[in-house]
Motif scaffolding. Structure first.
Motif, mmCIF file in Angstrom:
data_model
loop_
_atom_site.group_PDB
_atom_site.id
_atom_site.type_symbol
_atom_site.label_atom_id
_atom_site.label_comp_id
_atom_site.label_asym_id
_atom_site.label_seq_id
_atom_site.Cartn_x
_atom_site.Cartn_y
_atom_site.Cartn_z
ATOM 1 N N THR A 1 0.805 -1.225 0.000
ATOM 2 C CA THR A 1 0.000 0.000 0.000
ATOM 3 C C THR A 1 0.837 1.274 0.000
ATOM 4 O O THR A 1 0.288 2.368 0.093
ATOM 5 N N VAL A 2 2.163 1.138 -0.075
ATOM 6 C CA VAL A 2 3.033 2.321 -0.043
ATOM 7 C C VAL A 2 2.972 3.016 -1.398
ATOM 8 O O VAL A 2 3.291 2.412 -2.423
ATOM 9 N N GLN A 3 2.564 4.270 -1.423
ATOM 10 C CA GLN A 3 2.463 5.009 -2.672
ATOM 11 C C GLN A 3 2.541 6.500 -2.397
ATOM 12 O O GLN A 3 2.190 6.969 -1.312
ATOM 13 N N VAL A 4 3.003 7.237 -3.405
ATOM 14 C CA VAL A 4 3.123 8.694 -3.257
ATOM 15 C C VAL A 4 1.877 9.419 -3.756
ATOM 16 O O VAL A 4 1.653 10.577 -3.400
ATOM 17 N N SER A 5 1.069 8.768 -4.573
ATOM 18 C CA SER A 5 -0.094 9.446 -5.155
ATOM 19 C C SER A 5 -1.052 9.947 -4.074
ATOM 20 O O SER A 5 -1.545 11.088 -4.141
ATOM 21 N N ALA A 6 -1.311 9.115 -3.059
ATOM 22 C CA ALA A 6 -2.198 9.536 -1.975
ATOM 23 C C ALA A 6 -1.579 10.655 -1.158
ATOM 24 O O ALA A 6 -2.280 11.551 -0.685
ATOM 25 N N ALA A 7 -0.249 10.616 -0.970
ATOM 26 C CA ALA A 7 0.429 11.670 -0.218
ATOM 27 C C ALA A 7 0.354 13.004 -0.954
ATOM 28 O O ALA A 7 0.265 14.072 -0.327
ATOM 29 N N LEU A 8 0.373 12.974 -2.282
ATOM 30 C CA LEU A 8 0.200 14.199 -3.065
ATOM 31 C C LEU A 8 -1.218 14.734 -2.927
ATOM 32 O O LEU A 8 -1.427 15.927 -2.684
ATOM 33 N N ALA A 9 -2.206 13.862 -3.069
ATOM 34 C CA ALA A 9 -3.607 14.292 -2.985
ATOM 35 C C ALA A 9 -3.987 14.728 -1.582
ATOM 36 O O ALA A 9 -4.914 15.534 -1.415
ATOM 37 N N SER A 10 -3.277 14.234 -0.578
ATOM 38 C CA SER A 10 -3.585 14.536 0.824
ATOM 39 C C SER A 10 -2.764 15.697 1.373
ATOM 40 O O SER A 10 -2.770 15.948 2.573
ATOM 41 N N ARG A 11 -2.028 16.404 0.488
ATOM 42 C CA ARG A 11 -1.229 17.558 0.888
ATOM 43 C C ARG A 11 -0.182 17.193 1.949
ATOM 44 O O ARG A 11 -0.017 17.877 2.953
ATOM 45 N N GLN A 12 0.517 16.085 1.669
ATOM 46 C CA GLN A 12 1.654 15.685 2.497
ATOM 47 C C GLN A 12 2.962 15.834 1.725
ATOM 48 O O GLN A 12 3.997 16.122 2.304
ATOM 49 N N LEU A 13 2.903 15.613 0.420
ATOM 50 C CA LEU A 13 4.047 15.769 -0.472
ATOM 51 C C LEU A 13 3.671 16.659 -1.651
ATOM 52 O O LEU A 13 2.479 16.862 -1.944
ATOM 53 N N ILE A 14 4.694 17.177 -2.332
ATOM 54 C CA ILE A 14 4.490 17.807 -3.639
ATOM 55 C C ILE A 14 5.470 17.177 -4.615
ATOM 56 O O ILE A 14 6.472 16.563 -4.214
#
Length: 484
Positions: free
Chosen positions: A51-64
């Motif tokens: 389940t590790v992914q960056v897409s959710a972190a981008l959509a959740s305003r955790q990463l850019i």
């Protein structure tokens, strides 16, 4: 330990190869095939728990992301895939093999994994094929779409059945790389996941047909019948190994190393709350390299809704913290969570806040924080200092915000899209928008159905669209789950 690691790697590789050859042999009617459920289970587990992914972190305003204007960051997504139905077909084969071998444990796990994948799909689209979804071998290539309400009702029933099937005499679970066949731990995951599903339906808490509050309380109040996670030792976790094919998914990722930076609102929250997870989630920016690693001044985020050029210019000037190097330098890093104990505790905190269960919301809240800190290897001393800081003190009037902001923090780089779905359900935390956002409607509520459905199953898809959204397939349409 080295021998154990090699065994796990061989099982994973053999399991994947077995599933592929099984699929191929199905094409030959003169070659009847049986697959050991253990081999099917291993491959299903690897997929479901990854389940590790960056897409959710981008959509959740955790990463850019700085290499281009990401659809996940600027909310420009359109269609998603039905690829999880491939996994559901493997789960259906596991069900067949469980019946053939008269093994109730495999029956239970097949119900759990079917529920897991169907919830993923319905969270993405709304109404989807379910009852007829894996009947292609019977000649049904145009399955009807089930309503989202009926899907959730059936999933909750299936999860309850799965829990009841697992007993001391239900059969050995071989090929299990998650819990090594431990029946009790599987029951804990199934019931904890049931509470996640129920909480995801919080906008329907007054729906008397489903009785969300009653079902939640039944599980919580009967630990002997419905055991739950009791610590991080119970996490539904896929452990990584420093073995080719089994390493952390972003190990040696140049993109993660050079193009992903921390989002400003997320960093600001961590700094404001004196959160030690800042130092394990992020690295110092170039302007802060001379400062101590534990000095919050050395860390700065970039606006997720700002123009791409603005962010890249800030990075060139030395401002902007990249993601911590462990995410691309450590081949093991941390496990991938399908669901973890921190999430459960914060879910119980929200349930107590809402009055669904007896108990002190603050106690669950504090335990959820402790569990998240432990998962991220934060010392008990640092954890208690964080809990003692006035910004993190539980205040009932602010209870829901505090709980959900903590859940948002704890879900960083794990548990798939749960951080986004919790925000979509509650609006907490607030996610920044601007004229740079691609979607005119702001933060999308769903994804459009796959292009293949237009080509292969148009009539049933159109009936589902008419039933849900007046015939329109767009990302701003509000699915049943999100309507009060």
């Amino acid at each position: 330990m080295k021998t154990y690691n090699r065994v796990i790697s061989i099982i994973i590789l053999f399991g994947m190869m077995a599933c592929e050859s099984f699929e191929d042999l199905q094409l030959d009617p003169n070659r009847p095939v049986q697959a050991e459920p253990s081999l099917l289970l291993t491959a299903i587990e690897v997929d479901a728990f990854s389940t590790v992914q960056v897409s959710a972190a981008l959509a959740s305003r955790q990463l850019i992301f700085t290499n281009s204007a990401s659809d996940n960051q600027y909310y420009g997504w359109q269609r998603a895939s039905f690829a999880d139905y491939d996994q559901l077909r493997q789960v259906a084969k596991l069900t067949v093999e469980a019946e053939r071998t008269s093994n109730d444990s495999y029956k239970a796990l097949s119900l759990f994994f079917r529920s897991y994948y169907i919830i993923k799909l319905t969270n993405t689209f709304g109404d989807i094929p379910f009852t007829e979804s894996t009947k292609g071998e019977a000649g049904n290539f145009k399955p009807e779409y089930d309503t989202q309400e009926s899907i959730f009702i059936q999933v909750l029933s299936d999860l309850k059945t799965a829990n009841s099937l697992l007993t001391a005499d239900s059969g050995d679970i071989l090929g299990d790389i998650i819990y090594q066949g431990n029946i009790l731990k599987w029951k804990k995951l199934i019931n904890s996941f049931s509470l996640r599903v129920l909480m995801s339906m919080s906008l329907k808490e007054n729906n008397s047909v489903i009785d969300i509050k009653g079902k939640f309380a039944e599980i919580f109040s009967n630990p002997e019948m419905f055991p739950l996670f009791e610590s991080n030792m119970d996490n539904g976790a896929l452990q990584y190994l420093d073995v080719e094919g089994n390493r952390y998914p972003f190990f040696n990722s140049n993109d993660l190393r050079t193009a992903y930076y921390m989002e400003k609102s997320f960093v600001d929250k961590l700094k404001r709350n004196r959160d030690p997870r800042l130092f394990v989630y992020a690295d110092r920016d170039n302007n802060g390299r001379q400062l101590q690693e534990t000095n919050p001044v050395a860390y700065n985020g970039l606006e997720g809704a700002a123009p791409l050029s603005e962010n890249t210019n800030l990075i060139l000037s030395g401002t902007g913290s990249p993601i911590d190097s462990r995410y691309y330098n450590d081949p093991i890093n941390q496990p991938s969570l399908l669901m973890g104990y921190p999430e459960l505790m914060l879910t119980l905190a929200e349930a107590a806040y809402r009055g669904w269960i007896p108990g002190d919301a603050e106690e669950f809240y504090r335990e959820g924080i402790r569990a998240s800190m432990e998962f991220n290897n934060i010392s008990p001393h640092e954890t208690e200092a964080y809990l003692d800081h006035h910004m993190n003190s539980y205040v009932t009037a602010e209870g829901l915000r505090l709980i959900l902001e903590e859940k948002h923090t704890s879900l960083f780089m794990n548990s798939g899209w749960e951080s986004f779905y919790n925000q979509r359900r509650t609006g907490i935390p607030e996610l920044s928008l601007s004229n740079q956002i691609i979607n005119p409607g702001g933060i999308p509520k769903r994804w459009m159905y796959p292009q293949e459905e237009i080509q292969l199953n148009l009539q049933n898809m159109n009936e589902a669209l008419q039933r849900q959204f007046g015939g329109q397939d767009n990302v701003n349409a509000v699915m049943w789950l999100l309507r009060q």
